[in-house]
Scaffold this active site. Structure first.
Site: not given
Length: 284
Positions: A135, A247, A249
């Site tokens: 990001c 994202h 994660e």
């Protein structure tokens, strides 16, 4: 004694020294992760654990990089890291860094985060350490490489495309849109090797994106619906550089491509670590 390396002190565990014997130890690659934001510690503490957990799940050891130290102190920490993960942030990169007039939609910059990102990137490019940007990390990388940013996506898109995708959907929206991965990209080999067309369903939490692509980078994915750049990667064959606008994660528990992205970072860090180990052994 007997020639065994000493037990690491807490100072050494934080990366504040770099004994060469470290490369003879079997230990997970250390991945430098800067604190996401200097002015909002609550936000930083909420967001950084997901990045750390994703690194650990892939077999790495995350190392937090503080934003409140002098550059020389930061360098002592990152010298002992094998790779870099640039996380998201609630800040926006200062438009002056890429020669643009500030948009009224651009958020405040975070100079301390910018300084640490630049130190990490300088070290990573000098030492060929693998880099993963996420990001804001993609945007920071692109500007560091002399690229530019779209400061507010709705202002950039033609009117008929503005409502097709909500790039600011946020963390509570698991799938915001789809991205198409360039078939000849390194990212394609990471997320789904051998497929002719690779389309990933991704989350989205950004209002800015890459515009002109920085030196030594190329587009690796774009948004299917509006063409916004969604991933960049390095063009040098021997240096792992990847950045995604979504994202991963957040989705490592449910999504194999997300896990694959972190595994690729750790694999590249391990390869570099082992290469250095071989160099040290050859001069014994």
């Amino acid at each position: 004694m007997g020639g065994q390396p000493p037990r690491l002190s807490r100072r050494a565990q934080r990366g504040e020294s770099q004994p060469h014997w470290r490369y003879n130890l079997i230990m997970p690659p250390r991945i430098a992760v800067p604190i996401p934001h200097s002015a909002d510690p609550d936000y930083a503490e909420r967001s950084i654990p997901q990045y750390e957990q994703a690194v650990e799940l892939a077999g790495g050891e995350p190392v937090r990089i503080p934003l409140d130290r002098k550059p020389a102190e930061v360098m002592k920490i990152i010298e002992r890291c094998d790779g870099v993960l640039l996380p998201g942030s609630k800040a926006d990169v200062d438009p002056a860094k890429y020669g643009a007039t500030r948009s009224p939609h651009s958020g405040a910059a975070d100079p301390r985060r910018d300084t640490v990102d630049e130190l990490l990137l300088q070290d990573a490019y000098n030492m060929h350490k693998p880099i993963l940007g996420i990001c804001y990390g993609l945007q920071s990388l692109n500007v560091y490489r002399s690229g530019s940013l779209i400061q507010h996506i709705p202002d950039f898109l033609p009117e008929d495309l503005r409502t097709r995708v909500n790039h600011e959907a946020g963390k509570n929206v698991r799938v915001a849109h789809e991205v198409e991965v360039a078939p000849d990209s390194k990212l394609a080999g990471i997320v789904k090797q051998g497929a002719r067309q690779i389309v990933l369903a991704v989350n989205s939490s950004h209002h800015q994106s890459a515009d002109s692509v920085g030196d030594g980078l190329r587009v690796a994915a774009h948004c299917v619906d509006d063409g916004i750049i969604e991933a960049l990667e390095g063009t040098a064959s021997g240096h792992f550089v990847l950045a995604v606008q979504w994202h991963p994660e957040r989705s490592v528990d449910q999504d194999e491509p997300s896990r694959a992205i972190f595994r690729a970072l750790i694999k590249a860090a391990e390869a570099r670590h082992n290469a250095l180990k071989g160099e040290f052994e050859s001069v014994k």
